[in-house]
Motif scaffolding. Sequence first.
Motif, PDB file in Angstrom:
ATOM      1  N   LYS A  32      -7.877   6.867 -12.399  1.00  0.00           N
ATOM      2  CA  LYS A  32      -7.315   7.359 -11.079  1.00  0.00           C
ATOM      3  C   LYS A  32      -6.221   8.324 -11.151  1.00  0.00           C
ATOM      4  O   LYS A  32      -6.078   8.945 -10.300  1.00  0.00           O
ATOM      5  CB  LYS A  32      -7.774   6.526  -9.997  1.00  0.00           C
ATOM      6  CG  LYS A  32      -8.846   5.755  -9.685  1.00  0.00           C
ATOM      7  CD  LYS A  32      -9.072   4.737  -8.634  1.00  0.00           C
ATOM      8  CE  LYS A  32     -10.239   3.898  -8.715  1.00  0.00           C
ATOM      9  NZ  LYS A  32      -9.900   2.881  -7.415  1.00  0.00           N
ATOM     10  N   GLU A  42     -10.084  -1.553  -2.606  1.00  0.00           N
ATOM     11  CA  GLU A  42      -9.826  -2.271  -1.132  1.00  0.00           C
ATOM     12  C   GLU A  42     -10.535  -3.609  -1.065  1.00  0.00           C
ATOM     13  O   GLU A  42     -11.288  -4.228  -1.683  1.00  0.00           O
ATOM     14  CB  GLU A  42     -10.386  -1.170  -0.296  1.00  0.00           C
ATOM     15  CG  GLU A  42      -9.831   0.159  -0.292  1.00  0.00           C
ATOM     16  CD  GLU A  42     -10.420   0.970   0.633  1.00  0.00           C
ATOM     17  OE1 GLU A  42     -11.462   0.789   1.227  1.00  0.00           O
ATOM     18  OE2 GLU A  42      -9.941   2.192   0.932  1.00  0.00           O
ATOM     19  N   THR A  83       4.632   3.398  -4.689  1.00  0.00           N
ATOM     20  CA  THR A  83       4.041   4.590  -5.533  1.00  0.00           C
ATOM     21  C   THR A  83       3.373   3.737  -6.514  1.00  0.00           C
ATOM     22  O   THR A  83       3.528   2.699  -6.871  1.00  0.00           O
ATOM     23  CB  THR A  83       5.113   5.276  -6.004  1.00  0.00           C
ATOM     24  OG1 THR A  83       6.076   4.565  -7.016  1.00  0.00           O
ATOM     25  CG2 THR A  83       5.805   6.008  -4.967  1.00  0.00           C
ATOM     26  N   THR A 124       0.892  -1.245  -0.027  1.00  0.00           N
ATOM     27  CA  THR A 124       0.100  -0.174  -0.070  1.00  0.00           C
ATOM     28  C   THR A 124       0.845   1.333   0.040  1.00  0.00           C
ATOM     29  O   THR A 124       0.432   2.159  -0.412  1.00  0.00           O
ATOM     30  CB  THR A 124      -0.928  -0.031   1.239  1.00  0.00           C
ATOM     31  OG1 THR A 124      -0.177  -0.249   2.151  1.00  0.00           O
ATOM     32  CG2 THR A 124      -1.981  -1.080   1.159  1.00  0.00           C
ATOM     33  N   GLU A 125       2.027   1.105   0.416  1.00  0.00           N
ATOM     34  CA  GLU A 125       3.058   2.247   0.801  1.00  0.00           C
ATOM     35  C   GLU A 125       3.824   2.609  -0.682  1.00  0.00           C
ATOM     36  O   GLU A 125       4.402   3.639  -0.606  1.00  0.00           O
ATOM     37  CB  GLU A 125       3.909   2.272   1.938  1.00  0.00           C
ATOM     38  CG  GLU A 125       3.082   2.232   3.172  1.00  0.00           C
ATOM     39  CD  GLU A 125       2.415   3.549   3.361  1.00  0.00           C
ATOM     40  OE1 GLU A 125       3.258   4.554   3.206  1.00  0.00           O
ATOM     41  OE2 GLU A 125       1.098   3.455   3.557  1.00  0.00           O
ATOM     42  N   ASP A 149      -7.416   0.911 -12.881  1.00  0.00           N
ATOM     43  CA  ASP A 149      -7.163   1.731 -11.529  1.00  0.00           C
ATOM     44  C   ASP A 149      -6.312   2.950 -12.112  1.00  0.00           C
ATOM     45  O   ASP A 149      -6.403   4.236 -11.775  1.00  0.00           O
ATOM     46  CB  ASP A 149      -6.753   1.030 -10.549  1.00  0.00           C
ATOM     47  CG  ASP A 149      -7.541   0.273  -9.959  1.00  0.00           C
ATOM     48  OD1 ASP A 149      -8.812   0.469  -9.876  1.00  0.00           O
ATOM     49  OD2 ASP A 149      -7.182  -0.830  -9.430  1.00  0.00           O
ATOM     50  N   ARG A 182      -3.375  12.974 -12.020  1.00  0.00           N
ATOM     51  CA  ARG A 182      -2.517  12.924 -10.767  1.00  0.00           C
ATOM     52  C   ARG A 182      -1.103  12.527 -11.073  1.00  0.00           C
ATOM     53  O   ARG A 182      -0.790  11.916 -12.347  1.00  0.00           O
ATOM     54  CB  ARG A 182      -3.235  12.078  -9.808  1.00  0.00           C
ATOM     55  CG  ARG A 182      -4.491  12.623  -9.383  1.00  0.00           C
ATOM     56  CD  ARG A 182      -5.260  11.477  -8.583  1.00  0.00           C
ATOM     57  NE  ARG A 182      -4.844  11.260  -7.555  1.00  0.00           N
ATOM     58  CZ  ARG A 182      -5.430  10.438  -6.632  1.00  0.00           C
ATOM     59  NH1 ARG A 182      -6.507   9.742  -6.991  1.00  0.00           N
ATOM     60  NH2 ARG A 182      -5.082   9.969  -5.292  1.00  0.00           N
ATOM     61  N   THR A 228       1.637   9.743  -5.834  1.00  0.00           N
ATOM     62  CA  THR A 228       0.474   8.763  -5.466  1.00  0.00           C
ATOM     63  C   THR A 228       1.014   7.507  -4.942  1.00  0.00           C
ATOM     64  O   THR A 228       1.280   6.723  -5.635  1.00  0.00           O
ATOM     65  CB  THR A 228      -0.572   8.779  -6.421  1.00  0.00           C
ATOM     66  OG1 THR A 228      -0.615  10.189  -6.873  1.00  0.00           O
ATOM     67  CG2 THR A 228      -2.035   8.398  -5.857  1.00  0.00           C
ATOM     68  N   LYS A 229       0.348   7.044  -3.642  1.00  0.00           N
ATOM     69  CA  LYS A 229       0.690   5.727  -3.146  1.00  0.00           C
ATOM     70  C   LYS A 229      -0.553   4.819  -3.684  1.00  0.00           C
ATOM     71  O   LYS A 229      -1.454   5.002  -3.990  1.00  0.00           O
ATOM     72  CB  LYS A 229       0.634   5.809  -1.628  1.00  0.00           C
ATOM     73  CG  LYS A 229       1.988   6.638  -1.117  1.00  0.00           C
ATOM     74  CD  LYS A 229       1.803   6.275   0.403  1.00  0.00           C
ATOM     75  CE  LYS A 229       3.144   7.236   0.970  1.00  0.00           C
ATOM     76  NZ  LYS A 229       3.198   7.132   2.310  1.00  0.00           N
ATOM     77  N   GLY A 231      -2.138   2.596  -2.079  1.00  0.00           N
ATOM     78  CA  GLY A 231      -3.238   2.430  -1.275  1.00  0.00           C
ATOM     79  C   GLY A 231      -4.174   3.706  -1.489  1.00  0.00           C
ATOM     80  O   GLY A 231      -5.498   3.499  -0.938  1.00  0.00           O
ATOM     81  N   ASP A 232      -3.645   4.689  -2.252  1.00  0.00           N
ATOM     82  CA  ASP A 232      -4.967   5.693  -2.499  1.00  0.00           C
ATOM     83  C   ASP A 232      -5.859   5.447  -3.624  1.00  0.00           C
ATOM     84  O   ASP A 232      -6.878   6.093  -3.776  1.00  0.00           O
ATOM     85  CB  ASP A 232      -4.022   7.120  -2.799  1.00  0.00           C
ATOM     86  CG  ASP A 232      -3.347   7.394  -1.328  1.00  0.00           C
ATOM     87  OD1 ASP A 232      -3.656   7.069  -0.240  1.00  0.00           O
ATOM     88  OD2 ASP A 232      -2.264   8.222  -1.690  1.00  0.00           O
ATOM     89  N   ILE A 233      -5.348   4.352  -4.489  1.00  0.00           N
ATOM     90  CA  ILE A 233      -6.092   4.370  -5.590  1.00  0.00           C
ATOM     91  C   ILE A 233      -6.568   2.790  -5.750  1.00  0.00           C
ATOM     92  O   ILE A 233      -7.442   2.562  -6.690  1.00  0.00           O
ATOM     93  CB  ILE A 233      -5.507   4.773  -6.968  1.00  0.00           C
ATOM     94  CG1 ILE A 233      -4.161   3.772  -7.209  1.00  0.00           C
ATOM     95  CG2 ILE A 233      -5.058   6.205  -6.823  1.00  0.00           C
ATOM     96  CD1 ILE A 233      -3.622   3.994  -8.592  1.00  0.00           C
TER      97      ILE A 233
END
Length: 205
Positions: free
Chosen positions: A118, A137, A79, A76-77, A114, A124, A129-130, A132-134
């Motif tokens: 996104k 889940e 990029t 998740t961390e 994704d 973006r 952007t990580k 986990g942000d896109i």
Amino acid sequence: MQGGLRVFLSQGSVVKNAVLQRIRMASPLLQPVAFSRFESGAPSRMEEQGFESTTVADILKGKGKSADGSWLWCTTEDTVYDAVKSMTQNNVGALVVVKPGEQKSIAGIITERDYLRKIIVQGRSSKSTKVGDIMTEENKLITVTPDTRVLRAMQLMTDNRIRHIPVINDSGMMGMVSIGDVVRAVVREHRQELDRLNAYIQGGY
């Protein structure tokens, strides 16, 4: 491609029925055996007899341990840039996402879709952007188990318009299969089934 899967399965049934019709004409004595096996009214009966019996576990075994998409992951961390780079290098369209230090605990998945929707469309930066942000889940994922039949996996993928589906058992994440994996398995099953039907005609049984 997903719309074509329904056509493929439909055509597969047409071919099989044509072979069965030929059995009627060529070998009446084989009819009780052939038709009791291949024309059962219960779908589960056909699966038990070998037709359309391949499971997701069979696909994963075929994929093996190499970096072919069966168990490629990022955290998740990471990029988005690094995740997409990994997809490109390994020629896959999705990665399993895990929490740092928890490889067996799935947090979600990230796909090419994704990235396009996104990151690219929204303008973006993939480098800031990580994942986990896109990512999609874990609580929103459609998943299967190793025992899931291939046709069931295909149904889930076409109904939900997805191209990758994680495989999870009681111990956690086992891998991921793609729509391409599923199609190849179904094609192989149809070929084997037609070979068996032709064996009846040829007198192989």
